[in-house]
Design an enzyme around this catalytic site. Structure first.
Site, PDB file in Angstrom:
ATOM      1  N   GLU A  60     -78.482 -40.143  42.918  1.00  0.00           N
ATOM      2  CA  GLU A  60     -78.196 -38.967  42.101  1.00  0.00           C
ATOM      3  C   GLU A  60     -77.967 -39.425  40.670  1.00  0.00           C
ATOM      4  OE1 GLU A  60     -74.507 -35.856  41.448  1.00  0.00           O
ATOM      5  OE2 GLU A  60     -74.789 -36.726  43.425  1.00  0.00           O
TER       6      GLU A  60
ATOM      7  N   GLU B 173     -79.474 -54.590  42.333  1.00  0.00           N
ATOM      8  CA  GLU B 173     -79.858 -55.844  42.983  1.00  0.00           C
ATOM      9  C   GLU B 173     -81.221 -55.686  43.626  1.00  0.00           C
ATOM     10  OE1 GLU B 173     -78.212 -58.895  46.466  1.00  0.00           O
ATOM     11  OE2 GLU B 173     -77.155 -57.018  46.043  1.00  0.00           O
TER      12      GLU B 173
ATOM     13  N   HIS C 200     -72.785 -52.150  42.630  1.00  0.00           N
ATOM     14  CA  HIS C 200     -74.218 -52.087  42.328  1.00  0.00           C
ATOM     15  C   HIS C 200     -74.960 -51.404  43.466  1.00  0.00           C
ATOM     16  CE1 HIS C 200     -73.784 -55.829  44.664  1.00  0.00           C
ATOM     17  NE2 HIS C 200     -74.974 -55.503  45.160  1.00  0.00           N
TER      18      HIS C 200
ATOM     19  N   HIS D  95     -76.244 -40.072  49.576  1.00  0.00           N
ATOM     20  CA  HIS D  95     -76.654 -40.410  48.217  1.00  0.00           C
ATOM     21  C   HIS D  95     -75.569 -41.198  47.499  1.00  0.00           C
ATOM     22  CE1 HIS D  95     -74.367 -36.700  47.248  1.00  0.00           C
ATOM     23  NE2 HIS D  95     -74.154 -37.303  46.094  1.00  0.00           N
TER      24      HIS D  95
END
Length: 122
Positions: free
Chosen positions: A56, A117, A75, A6
């Site tokens: 998360e 993105e 990002h 994550h």
């Protein structure tokens, strides 16, 4: 061997962020919310329903100021199965913050200013 599990974004308004991620990116909560007994934090994991990767979202009660996102050089990236439809939706939402037509990509911002993105399936 290690595998991705994550990535975390801290958010100022959890409900606003959950609504954005559902509407803009189709991400839904997975698993149980994790909340501190003293109310100091809430964690919600989001998934795309296709991969095991999770985003998360962490809300911290004692962090009332905006998060310092540096120069937004980091990002998260998501692949769009229908890039044109995704672009049209994000344009209508007003959340596109940067486009690079030469590379065939663009970025959206979430309510806290994180850049995400969007790339086409190639």
């Amino acid at each position: 061997m290690l595998t991705f599990n994550h990535f975390n974004f801290n958010v100022a308004d959890l409900d606003k962020s959950l609504a954005f991620y559902k509407e803009a990116l189709g991400l839904e909560p997975v698993g149980e919310r994790k909340a501190a007994a003293d109310g100091s934090f809430i964690i919600v994991y989001l998934g795309d329903g296709k991969t095991d990767f999770r985003l998360e979202l962490t809300w911290l009660r004692d962090h009332p100021q905006k998060y310092d996102l540096g120069e937004c050089e980091f990002h998260l990236a998501l692949r769009a199965e229908d890039y044109e439809a995704a672009h049209a939706k994000h344009a209508a939402m007003g959340c596109i913050c940067f486009e690079n037509p030469a590379m065939g990509i663009y970025f959206v911002t979430d309510p806290d200013g994180y850049w995400i993105e969007i790339i086409p399936t190639r």
